[in-house]
Design an enzyme around this catalytic site. Sequence first.
Site, mmCIF file in Angstrom:
data_model
loop_
_atom_site.group_PDB
_atom_site.id
_atom_site.type_symbol
_atom_site.label_atom_id
_atom_site.label_comp_id
_atom_site.label_asym_id
_atom_site.label_seq_id
_atom_site.Cartn_x
_atom_site.Cartn_y
_atom_site.Cartn_z
ATOM 1 N N CYS A 164 0.869 -1.184 0.000
ATOM 2 C CA CYS A 164 0.000 0.000 0.000
ATOM 3 C C CYS A 164 0.908 1.237 0.000
ATOM 4 O O CYS A 164 2.064 1.150 -0.415
ATOM 5 C CB CYS A 164 -0.976 -0.016 1.171
ATOM 6 N N ASN A 197 2.217 1.507 4.461
ATOM 7 C CA ASN A 197 2.492 0.241 5.169
ATOM 8 C C ASN A 197 2.182 0.327 6.668
ATOM 9 O O ASN A 197 2.831 -0.311 7.490
ATOM 10 C CB ASN A 197 3.943 -0.248 4.951
ATOM 11 N N CYS A 257 -1.508 0.848 7.405
ATOM 12 C CA CYS A 257 -2.959 0.581 7.486
ATOM 13 C C CYS A 257 -3.345 -0.651 6.669
ATOM 14 O O CYS A 257 -3.588 -1.724 7.222
ATOM 15 C CB CYS A 257 -3.773 1.791 7.024
ATOM 16 N N ARG A 258 -3.416 -0.511 5.357
ATOM 17 C CA ARG A 258 -3.993 -1.580 4.537
ATOM 18 C C ARG A 258 -3.112 -2.812 4.376
ATOM 19 O O ARG A 258 -3.555 -3.940 4.633
ATOM 20 C CB ARG A 258 -4.361 -1.026 3.147
ATOM 21 N N SER A 259 -1.853 -2.626 3.926
ATOM 22 C CA SER A 259 -1.056 -3.837 3.659
ATOM 23 C C SER A 259 -0.663 -4.608 4.928
ATOM 24 O O SER A 259 -0.606 -5.842 4.878
ATOM 25 C CB SER A 259 0.160 -3.524 2.772
ATOM 26 N N ASP A 302 -7.911 4.137 0.793
ATOM 27 C CA ASP A 302 -6.967 4.610 1.808
ATOM 28 C C ASP A 302 -7.749 5.177 2.992
ATOM 29 O O ASP A 302 -8.488 6.146 2.836
ATOM 30 C CB ASP A 302 -6.105 5.700 1.152
HETATM 31 P P1 4NP Z 1 -1.792 2.856 4.072
HETATM 32 O O1 4NP Z 1 -2.426 4.236 4.630
HETATM 33 O O2 4NP Z 1 -1.235 3.172 2.715
HETATM 34 O O3 4NP Z 1 -2.968 1.949 4.011
HETATM 35 O O4 4NP Z 1 -0.747 2.437 5.068
HETATM 36 C C1 4NP Z 1 -1.703 5.425 4.675
HETATM 37 C C2 4NP Z 1 -0.863 5.681 5.733
HETATM 38 C C3 4NP Z 1 -0.179 6.873 5.793
HETATM 39 C C4 4NP Z 1 -0.342 7.822 4.795
HETATM 40 C C5 4NP Z 1 -1.175 7.549 3.728
HETATM 41 C C6 4NP Z 1 -1.851 6.353 3.678
HETATM 42 N N1 4NP Z 1 0.326 9.050 4.868
HETATM 43 O O5 4NP Z 1 0.091 9.922 4.006
HETATM 44 O O6 4NP Z 1 1.151 9.270 5.777
#
Ligand code: 4NP
Length: 154
Positions: free
Chosen positions: A7, A10, A12-14, A123
Amino acid sequence: MRILFVCLGNICRSPTAEGVMRQKLAKAGLGQRVQVASAGTGDWHVGKAPDTRTQVAARQRGYELAGQRAQQVKAADFDHYDLILAMDHANLAQLERLRPTANQTPVALFLRYTGGPVDDVPDPYYGGSQGFEQVLALIEAGCDQLVAELGGQP
Ligand code: 4NP
């Protein structure tokens, strides 16, 4: 076989996909045959545990993510993993930019075969707790499908 979930951050989703998939693989008797890991295309959160909201949503449904630490995807991952699954189209495009010349590792959308109306795991980072629950439900469905594809009983 090694699978990498990717993702943006790294956190939240992955990491959710990694934790859910590891548990479902073990339940399906595939825990020895299939290894899973996760990474982000960005480097902002490297070394951090999953987002607290992600951990809470996962724990409510019986998955423990606290031991995971964020890492950034790198070109060498294309040689190490047999399958790389992106959480959304932006992650997929970024992976294709990072792919070493001549590498042919399959890279696809995680939700590609679920047949549902969405093929991106949205996201959840800037949204409310409902978004984290929605992410978890989509990831559980995607992992069930993936376990079935790998020859297990979801
Ligand atoms: P992820 O979510 O891609 O599912 O881990 C996010 C975590 C942090 C950010 C964006 C998406 N960020 O912009 O910091």
